[in-house]
Write an enzyme that holds these catalytic residues in place. Structure first.
Site, short mmCIF file in Angstrom:
data_model
loop_
_atom_site.label_atom_id
_atom_site.label_comp_id
_atom_site.label_asym_id
_atom_site.label_seq_id
_atom_site.Cartn_x
_atom_site.Cartn_y
_atom_site.Cartn_z
N SER B 146 0.84 -1.20 0.00
CA SER B 146 0.00 0.00 0.00
C SER B 146 0.88 1.25 0.00
CB SER B 146 -0.95 -0.06 1.20
OG SER B 146 -1.98 0.89 1.05
N ASP B 222 -9.80 -5.52 -3.93
CA ASP B 222 -9.19 -4.57 -2.99
C ASP B 222 -10.17 -3.43 -2.74
OD1 ASP B 222 -7.63 -2.33 -1.92
OD2 ASP B 222 -5.90 -3.62 -2.32
N HIS B 254 -7.30 -6.01 0.46
CA HIS B 254 -6.13 -5.20 0.83
C HIS B 254 -5.42 -5.74 2.07
CE1 HIS B 254 -4.01 -1.46 -0.05
NE2 HIS B 254 -4.00 -1.15 1.23
#
Lengths: 276, 276
Positions: B146, B222, B254
């Site tokens: 991320s 995600d 995610h």
């Protein structure tokens, strides 16, 4: 039953579910990993019982078991370690009350109304899994860590035919002879030590043993090893001539860094029996 | 430098250390996994940069990377994601301030005195690792999740020759075009968008690219994918004819269940270059 979360994981699904438990008279939460094969029909299941202070979540996020379970095509179930809730009795000590169910059915107040983790793990949750998920109840195995290793060993020896194999990471081996045991067993079961013996893996090993294979790992640098008393179970296993592998792992402690280091071996050990 | 913990792990050691950081003008904590081979001499290292809200600890306990690193004989370093402390500026939002350093050197108040994560990860921590541990500074690779994927990609493209390979899990690919980026870059770097471009992986890909291989995984489910903007980086990679593998993984989200599902691939990808 309520779905709290479902995450794709190693081609399968790591779910978290909540249900009203009759055994514990409260809502209970558990984690369940289903491998991809569960989409096509029932799969074998490996139970993972956690230790003091843990919830359903610790092993699910830290043990790194799902990848190996996916490789073997088996499910993993992660029960909580006690009843929970504001109405449920608790204690200021980390090792008594919520988070410390010790896998017994409490007979003493204030614990008796909710602390029935034996019935929950032995009866209620297996029935729920069989009803709600693609789990093959004929192919079950069990493992656990610390207090959960104690639970796995005592359940396996008490319920012959239920589990094809049992293993443990740093299990509490002799709770009737340890401060991790005497305190909890007296609180939950009362002062009649005769009632404690069926919750002592070393005593059960002397009395009944286990019909399948056993694998136990304990770290030589485990900071709680004097409370675990692996020597008591080792003696009972040797005296009984019980099929078992007990490994003292050099340098390892009580943490999930230890569990994750050897989880591959344990999943493979169980898978060999589950698929036999 | 202070040792906060050291646990045996897959034959090596998972340590956590704290040191006074000159770059960030505060104490900083990081995790370091050293495989058994580090006892005999310097080993290659894979950097893992974490995402928003994470500390040094999340990936260390949830990514399940150590087993694969041990198999490959490489170290893993887990830096924190921002400066920390009561004297360090912060913000009520989870995505600004402590836990959200974004791997830049802030020039704006109140962030400028401490928020210098670029210098910390690019200069100070590598020097500390080389001085204190058996780490081979000539064999480095970098990955992240991320916001940490954003950091890994921008560092790798900005420091040619430093990292042999770069990978990322669900990286923020185009922060100058996303609410995960515009907010932080304006706070830390000011409103001159010209200064932002060197912290945008898609812009850097268009301008410079990377001399080694790239591996990027993103889940099709995600929940933050609109903020990640993988399409921007995919376009830049294709237009540049950059060597890269971008995988859209069906059904994954995610979470660390996603990261752990593919960490084996990433460690092997980097190890191939690190040992070449």
């Amino acid at each position: 039953m309520e779905t709290l979360s479902e995450n794709a994981c190693f081609g399968g699904v790591q779910g978290v579910y909540r249900h009203a438990s009759a055994a514990c008279s409260c809502d209970m939460t558990f984690g369940l990993f289903l491998p991809a094969e569960a989409a096509d029909g029932p799969v074998p299941v490996l139970w993972y019982l956690s230790g003091l202070t843990c919830t359903h979540e610790n092993a699910m996020t830290k043990a790194a078991a799902q990848g190996w379970a996916a490789e073997q095509g088996i499910a993993l179930v992660f029960p909580d370690t006690s009843p929970r809730g504001e109405d449920v009795a608790d204690h200021d000590d980390y090792d008594l009350g919520q988070g410390a169910g010790f896998y017994v059915n409490a007979t003493q107040d204030p614990w008796a109304p909710h602390f029935r983790m034996w019935d929950y793990v032995a009866e209620e949750l297996p029935a729920l899994l069989a009803a709600e998920f693609a789990i093959d109840g004929e192919r079950q195995a069990i493992t656990g860590h610390s207090m959960g290793g104690h639970g796995a060993l005592t359940l396996a020896m008490t319920l012959p035919g239920r589990y094809r194999s049992v293993s443990a990471f740093a299990p509490i081996c002799n709770p009737t002879g340890s401060d991790w045991g005497r305190k909890q067993l007296s609180a939950y079961l009362g002062n009649d030590e005769g009632a404690w013996a069926r919750h002592d893996a070393s005593a059960l090993m002397r009395e009944t043993g286990f019909e399948g294979p056993i694998l136990i790992d304990t770290g030589t640098k485990d900071q709680f090893i004097d409370l675990l008393r692996p020597e008591a179970l080792a003696t009972a296993i040797a005296e009984r001539r019980q099929q078992a592998v007990m490994r003292m792992q050099p340098g390892y402690d009580h943490s999930y860094f230890f569990v994750s280091s050897f989880i591959e071996d344990h999943v493979e050990f169980h898978a060999e029996r589950l698929w036999a």
